[in-house]
Write a protein that holds these residues in place. Structure first.
Motif, PDB file in Angstrom:
ATOM      1  N   VAL A  22       0.837  -1.208   0.000  1.00  0.00           N
ATOM      2  CA  VAL A  22       0.000   0.000   0.000  1.00  0.00           C
ATOM      3  C   VAL A  22       0.867   1.251   0.000  1.00  0.00           C
ATOM      4  N   ARG A  23       1.872   1.283   0.878  1.00  0.00           N
ATOM      5  CA  ARG A  23       2.698   2.480   0.988  1.00  0.00           C
ATOM      6  C   ARG A  23       3.527   2.733  -0.270  1.00  0.00           C
ATOM      7  N   ARG A  24       4.021   1.685  -0.902  1.00  0.00           N
ATOM      8  CA  ARG A  24       4.807   1.885  -2.120  1.00  0.00           C
ATOM      9  C   ARG A  24       3.957   2.447  -3.251  1.00  0.00           C
ATOM     10  N   LEU A  25       2.693   2.033  -3.300  1.00  0.00           N
ATOM     11  CA  LEU A  25       1.806   2.537  -4.345  1.00  0.00           C
ATOM     12  C   LEU A  25       1.321   3.946  -4.044  1.00  0.00           C
ATOM     13  N   ALA A  26       1.018   4.216  -2.784  1.00  0.00           N
ATOM     14  CA  ALA A  26       0.443   5.510  -2.408  1.00  0.00           C
ATOM     15  C   ALA A  26       1.498   6.553  -2.095  1.00  0.00           C
ATOM     16  N   LEU A  27       2.667   6.128  -1.613  1.00  0.00           N
ATOM     17  CA  LEU A  27       3.694   7.057  -1.153  1.00  0.00           C
ATOM     18  C   LEU A  27       5.076   6.499  -1.518  1.00  0.00           C
ATOM     19  N   PRO A  28       5.438   6.531  -2.791  1.00  0.00           N
ATOM     20  CA  PRO A  28       6.678   5.879  -3.227  1.00  0.00           C
ATOM     21  C   PRO A  28       7.952   6.616  -2.859  1.00  0.00           C
ATOM     22  N   TYR A  29       7.826   7.747  -2.174  1.00  0.00           N
ATOM     23  CA  TYR A  29       8.991   8.583  -1.857  1.00  0.00           C
ATOM     24  C   TYR A  29       9.610   8.237  -0.507  1.00  0.00           C
ATOM     25  N   ILE A  30       8.992   7.326   0.237  1.00  0.00           N
ATOM     26  CA  ILE A  30       9.497   6.904   1.542  1.00  0.00           C
ATOM     27  C   ILE A  30       9.679   5.394   1.510  1.00  0.00           C
ATOM     28  N   LEU A  31      10.757   4.911   2.100  1.00  0.00           N
ATOM     29  CA  LEU A  31      11.040   3.477   2.079  1.00  0.00           C
ATOM     30  C   LEU A  31      10.285   2.743   3.181  1.00  0.00           C
ATOM     31  N   PHE A  32       9.707   1.621   2.799  1.00  0.00           N
ATOM     32  CA  PHE A  32       9.129   0.670   3.749  1.00  0.00           C
ATOM     33  C   PHE A  32       9.512  -0.715   3.283  1.00  0.00           C
TER      34      PHE A  32
END
Length: 309
Positions: A22-32
């Protein structure tokens, strides 16, 4: 189709991977990564009362929320909720349900002021404002193409200054904690933080799975760290600057710029192809440094604030 909100199960690989997706798709500028998601869930300071949530539809994680108290702020009663939904799964009620659960939880902990980040897009802004949030500060995300972009040559290291890495402090990272604690006091933002708990810093920051000690670059004078740029990497080709700062007595000498340029050259040599960083929109000096390095603005994020009655 029914959307349900529940607590993240950190030990569940599928849950951690769903959160990351979810985070990579919605917020690709921060690493998770799954490891970083688990680490934050397990090692957050007890005072933060950290509670990660997921929204699930037909067994698939389609939304996430990080919910916690700003325990390291001198101002009590501040809570944070960062909610993101997969861009291809919006309109199903996941965001609304996550916000509702997060607000109820923070209110039960005594929070009176809530802070939430949202990408600066019309739908996101309208979503926040409908729920009584008002706009606060904003920040830029910036991207640097290390594979094809132009990176200035490394700056000459001035006399009396030595460049080292965080790995050089593995035996005693306390000097890096001291520098981090000093620089965070001057970091622009809606919530001011104070680092006073060394053991918590070791657990949350020094032992964070994304921290790349070999690429974290430290400028030292008289044997002590006086400026640094903290590198987070995903173990592959992506790099994020987690923090850059200079001790007050050594500002105005270009040491943050020195650390950043040398750190990025070393990152490129290590195979990193894409670097991200973020700046408060009012932090003109650091924005100027990043643009000199070749970073380009790729998104804007807005901090929204809501006072609870």
């Amino acid at each position: 189709m029914t959307v349900l909100v529940r607590d993240l199960r950190p030990a569940d690989q599928a849950d951690a991977e769903g959160f990351v997706r979810v985070r990579r798709l919605a917020l690709p500028y921060i690493l998770f990564t799954p490891e970083s998601v688990r680490h934050t869930a397990v090692h957050s300071h007890p005072g933060a009362r950290y509670r990660p949530l997921v929204a699930e539809e037909d067994g698939e994680v389609i939304g996430t929320a990080q919910v916690y108290l700003a325990h390291d702020s001198p101002e009590p009663g501040q809570g944070c909720l960062n909610v993101y939904v997969r861009p291809d799964r919006t309109g199903r009620g996941a965001g609304r349900l996550l916000v509702q659960a997060a607000e109820e939880y923070l209110a039960s902990l005594g929070a009176t002021k809530l802070f939430a980040w949202a990408l600066d897009e019309p739908a996101n802004r309208a979503f926040a404002e409908r729920r009584g949030y008002r706009q606060g500060r904003s920040g830029f995300f910036l991207r640097l193409d290390l594979a094809h972009g132009t990176l200035p040559p490394p700056l000459e290291v001035p006399a009396g200054v030595e460049l080292r890495t965080a790995a050089d402090f593995a035996g005693d990272p306390r000097p890096l904690f001291d520098l981090d604690a000093e620089t965070v006091l001057d970091e622009p933002g809606d919530i001011q933080a104070e680092f006073t708990d060394y053991d918590a810093w070791l657990a949350q920051t020094w032992n964070h799975p994304l921290l790349d000690r070999e690429l974290t670059t430290v400028a030292c004078a008289d044997g002590r760290p006086v400026a640094f740029t903290v590198a987070h990497t995903d173990g592959d080709t992506r790099y994020v600057t987690a923090m850059t700062g200079t001790a007050r007595a050594h500002r105005g000498r270009g040491l943050a710029k020195l650390a950043k340029i040398h750190g990025l050259h070393r990152a490129r040599a290590a195979g990193v192809t894409e670097a991200f960083t973020g700046n408060d929109t009012g932090n003109a000096p650091m924005i100027a440094i990043n643009e000199w390095l070749g970073y380009e603005k790729c998104a804007t994020e807005v901090r929204y604030v809501r006072e609870l009655g």
